[in-house]
Design an enzyme around this catalytic site. Structure first.
Site, PDB file in Angstrom:
ATOM      1  N   ASN A   9       0.871  -1.174   0.000  1.00 49.73           N
ATOM      2  CA  ASN A   9       0.000   0.000   0.000  1.00 49.73           C
ATOM      3  C   ASN A   9       0.910   1.227   0.000  1.00 49.73           C
ATOM      4  OD1 ASN A   9      -1.855   2.009   0.360  1.00 49.73           O
ATOM      5  ND2 ASN A   9      -2.366   1.485   2.487  1.00 49.73           N
ATOM      6  N   HIS A  92      -9.936   1.385   4.578  1.00 43.69           N
ATOM      7  CA  HIS A  92      -8.657   1.611   5.268  1.00 43.69           C
ATOM      8  C   HIS A  92      -8.884   2.654   6.364  1.00 43.69           C
ATOM      9  CE1 HIS A  92      -4.520   2.798   6.069  1.00 43.69           C
ATOM     10  NE2 HIS A  92      -4.139   1.683   5.460  1.00 43.69           N
ATOM     11  N   GLU A 164      -5.962  -4.470  10.459  1.00 42.50           N
ATOM     12  CA  GLU A 164      -4.921  -3.473  10.660  1.00 42.50           C
ATOM     13  C   GLU A 164      -5.225  -2.669  11.920  1.00 42.50           C
ATOM     14  OE1 GLU A 164      -2.800  -2.387   6.783  1.00 42.50           O
ATOM     15  OE2 GLU A 164      -4.620  -1.204   6.850  1.00 42.50           O
ATOM     16  N   GLY A 170       1.998   2.482  10.727  1.00 38.91           N
ATOM     17  CA  GLY A 170       2.986   3.555  10.572  1.00 38.91           C
ATOM     18  C   GLY A 170       3.627   3.999  11.867  1.00 38.91           C
ATOM     19  N   SER A 209       2.944  -1.878  10.472  1.00 38.24           N
ATOM     20  CA  SER A 209       4.389  -1.863  10.762  1.00 38.24           C
ATOM     21  C   SER A 209       5.075  -3.206  10.554  1.00 38.24           C
ATOM     22  CB  SER A 209       4.634  -1.352  12.189  1.00 38.24           C
ATOM     23  OG  SER A 209       4.250  -0.003  12.303  1.00 38.24           O
ATOM     24  N   GLY A 230       2.625  -1.027   4.333  1.00 37.82           N
ATOM     25  CA  GLY A 230       2.737   0.394   3.988  1.00 37.82           C
ATOM     26  C   GLY A 230       4.198   0.800   3.827  1.00 37.82           C
ATOM     27  N   GLY A 231       4.768   1.336   4.907  1.00 37.46           N
ATOM     28  CA  GLY A 231       6.132   1.889   4.867  1.00 37.46           C
ATOM     29  C   GLY A 231       7.149   0.965   4.226  1.00 37.46           C
TER      30      GLY A 231
END
Ligand code: PEP
Length: 246
Positions: A9, A92, A164, A170, A209, A230-231
């Site tokens: 993502n 989300h 999530e 994050g 994360s 994500g990251g």
């Protein structure tokens, strides 16, 4: 055997040139992992270019429930399908919280996806306060019940769930394996209530994360069928490294 899903993502990151670099890198590493389905959820402006490269499953981060109309800045399922986008993220926490998307609006998106036979990932997850007061399971049940009510067994192949926890997105703070196992086992039970035995075939992804140090232990938890990343997905090597723990 069901494939493990590793979904990037990107959120509102990467320019067209950076996206192309990412794809070049992804292709050159050539992970050769037949049991993993790699997916990429990108911002609307990048989707056409990404689809054209035909390298991996490309999904949208957002969609509007209407097919067309006066919805400035939005994108519809027919538009996404017309360029070959293969699925969409719905619910989300950043859409729910930062863009104030209500449970009803999310439900409309789910219904529109079902009506168009368009695969979707329905995201759920509690905030820190809900986790701390111990009501996270009933919170997640409410989100799922609201999103999935009225769906029939023929919609099951369209559906993927992503758990999530908001406090893990994050933040660098990952859920423990016990926390992941508790919630994923619970979600599976809810899916079985909804869809009977066919609920076993619905993939449940974990997101929050995930990185190369915690991926192996999280992905080994029962009822974890993949990750929404994500990251750690913004760099192709970091993203692919997660697959090495599978
Ligand atoms: C996400 O936003 O879907 C996500 C999982 O982000 P991160 O991996 O950065 O926590």
């Amino acid at each position: 055997m069901r494939k493990f899903i590793l979904a990037a993502n990107w959120k509102m990151n990467l320019t067209a040139a950076e996206a192309q670099d990412w794809l070049n890198h992804f292709t050159s590493i050539n992970p050769n992992k037949n049991h993993v389905e790699f997916r990429l959820y990108a911002t609307s402006v990048l989707l056409s270019d990404l689809v054209r490269t035909n390298v991996l499953h490309i999904g949208s981060q957002n969609v509007h429930p209407s097919d067309s109309g006066a919805y400035t800045g939005e994108v519809s399922i027919p538009q996404l399908k017309s360029i070959g986008v293969q699925s969409v993220l719905i619910g989300h926490s950043e859409r729910r919280n930062d863009f104030h998307e209500s449970a009803n609006f999310i439900k409309e998106k789910v219904d529109a996806s079902c009506n168009h036979s368009f695969p979707f990932i329905l995201c759920c997850g509690e905030d820190l306060k809900t986790r701390e007061n111990g009501t996270h399971l009933s919170f997640i049940r409410t989100q799922l019940t609201s999103g999935l009510s009225g769906l029939e067994n023929n919609h099951v192949p369209l559906l993927t769930i992503a758990y999530e926890p908001i406090w893990a997105i994050g933040t660098g703070q990952t859920a423990t394996t016990a926390e992941v196992t508790e919630v994923h086992t619970f979600i599976r039970a809810v899916l079985l209530e909804f869809f009977g035995e066919s609920g076993t075939s619905i993939p449940i992804l974990y997101g929050g994360s995930v990185n190369s140090s915690n991926a192996a232990s999280i992905f080994a938890c029962p009822q974890v069928n993949g990750g929404l990343i994500g990251g750690a997905s913004l760099n192709a090597s970091n993203f692919l490294e997660l697959a090495s723990s599978l």
